[in-house]
Design an enzyme around this catalytic site. Structure first.
Site, PDB file in Angstrom:
ATOM      1  CB  SER A   1       2.407 -17.886  20.848  1.00 29.99           C
ATOM      2  OG  SER A   1       3.032 -16.871  21.586  1.00 29.99           O
TER       3      SER A   1
ATOM      4  CE1 TYR B   1       4.452 -22.187  24.515  1.00 29.71           C
ATOM      5  CE2 TYR B   1       5.148 -19.937  24.037  1.00 29.71           C
ATOM      6  CZ  TYR B   1       4.150 -20.875  24.173  1.00 29.71           C
ATOM      7  OH  TYR B   1       2.834 -20.520  23.960  1.00 29.71           O
TER       8      TYR B   1
ATOM      9  CE  LYS C   1       2.313 -22.730  21.552  1.00 29.21           C
ATOM     10  NZ  LYS C   1       1.105 -23.565  21.654  1.00 29.21           N
TER      11      LYS C   1
END
Ligand code: NAD
Ligand code: WQD
Length: 333
Positions: free
Chosen positions: A124, A148, A152
């Site tokens: 992302s 989050y 990643k």
């Protein structure tokens, strides 16, 4: 080829299934249905004329993955499965690290056991944190401001270590900017649970009369109209980037890290106007304070993907909004 798609009933995964089937591949899906519905497979089959083989279960379940790899030879894996709500990750960090990082490790272990070493991973633009400048290139510094994003980053690092440890691994880390829109059939799309966190699903629900107005988070950013600027990319362009990455990996191997974005930045108000035009409905909005953690401007430099993959996004914001609106009119949410 037979491609294993984890998270294949989710928003991006379901569109990837359609694109893979249309390209002549067979598709196996593993999804625990924690954020999607079984009926999505019927819709995928309706569009593509072929149904993925489906295993309901968790990517952290070693026995399940063993049986998946034993059921039919897998040539490559596209790993979409994971949790993606930034705010929820702040409240429930262990759940996010377990699902996202634990899920990626368990999947790679099962792949190694089955001697399947071609993997495409959903990373992302969040890995760039608050970028010092735009457009963002792949060699910009990475940072995380929430669990989050940290998950990643960790997975990106684990995959790089794996590729360095064993050159038989062929791994793509694809950094998505802001995926929006839906398949042009209107049969599949994004189905947020409860109040949407992301802009376009919220705008779509306002246009449909399901919510009274949009809250525009921040009007004092250093941007042309004061609202946040993002790189919105049509989900079908995004999944076509995965097919290009798969071809690249099969041809060249190694570790590939590329942005999947358009290179164009649009403000919140640009998107509101585009959606109102595409839907023919008003999108009332109110200006409210900034949302904590948001950055002013984020858009990709997509040149590396163009150079290495021969891929670039083709669909503009008019089509993103028109397709999102068609899906919204079908949606049960
Ligand atoms: P989604 O929630 O629609 O799809 C994820 C799917 O994975 C869901 O169907 C869910 O049921 C499944 N899943 C979750 N945890 C699982 C587990 N442990 N085992 C098996 N299945 C599991 O999300 P999406 O928007 O399609 O995102 C797909 C991937 O792309 C995610 O990894 C996400 O972090 C990443 N990504 C998404 C965006 C975005 O804005 N949508 C942006 C950048 C990156
Ligand atoms: C876009 C713009 C908001 C909602 C998030 C994740 C990121 C990635 C993609 C997974 C911003 C504004 C939004 C609303 C608004 N996901 N906005 N009112 O924040 O760029 O990225 O999704 O990897 O990690 O952080 O996307 O759609 O939430 O916001 O004004 O009700 O719309 O402030 O400027 P974002 P978004």
């Amino acid at each position: 080829m037979n491609i294993l798609v984890t998270g294949g009933t989710g928003y991006i995964g379901s569109h990837a299934c359609v694109a893979l089937l249309a390209a002549g591949h067979t598709v196996t899906v593993v999804d625990n249905l924690s954020n999607s519905r079984y009926e999505v497979l019927d819709r995928v089959a309706q569009i593509a004329g072929q149904r993925p083989l489906f295993f309901q279960g968790d990517v952290r379940d070693h026995e399940l993955l063993r049986s998946v790899f034993a059921a039919a030879p897998v040539d490559a894996v596209i790993h979409f499965a994971g949790l993606k709500a930034v705010g929820e990750s702040v409240a429930q960090p262990l759940r996010y690290y377990d699902c996202n990082v634990g899920g990626a490790i368990a999947l790679c272990e099962a792949m190694a056991e089955a001697a399947v070493k071609t993997l495409i991973f959903s990373s992302s633009a969040t890995v760039y944190g608050d970028p010092a400048s735009v457009p963002i290139r792949e060699d910009f510094p990475r940072s995380a401001t929430n669990p989050y994003g940290a998950s990643k980053l960790m997975i990106e690092d684990i995959l790089a270590d794996l590729a360095h440890a064993d050159c038989a691994w062929r791994i793509a880390r694809l950094r998505y900017f802001n995926p929006v829109g839906a398949h042009e059939s209107g049969l599949i799309g994004e189905e947020p649970n409860g109040v949407p966190n992301n802009l376009l699903p919220y705008v779509a629900q306002v246009a449909a009369g399901k919510r009274p107005q949009l809250s525009v988070f921040g009007s004092d950013y250093p941007t042309p109209d004061g609202t946040g600027v993002r790189d919105y990319i049509h989900v079908m362009d995004l999944v076509e980037g995965h097919l290009a990455a798969l071809n690249y990996l099969l041809d060249k191997g190694g570790l590939l890290t590329v942005n999947l974005g358009t290179g164009c930045g649009y403000s919140v108000l640009d998107m509101v106007r585009a959606f109102a035009a595409a839907s023919g409905r008003p999108v009332p909005y109110a200006r409210v304070p900034r949302r904590p953690g948001d950055v002013a401007t984020c858009y990709a430099d997509p040149q590396l993907a163009a150079d290495l993959l021969g891929w670039q996004a083709r669909r503009g914001i008019e089509q993103m909004c028109a397709d999102a609106w068609r899906w919204q009119q079908h949606a049960t949410v």
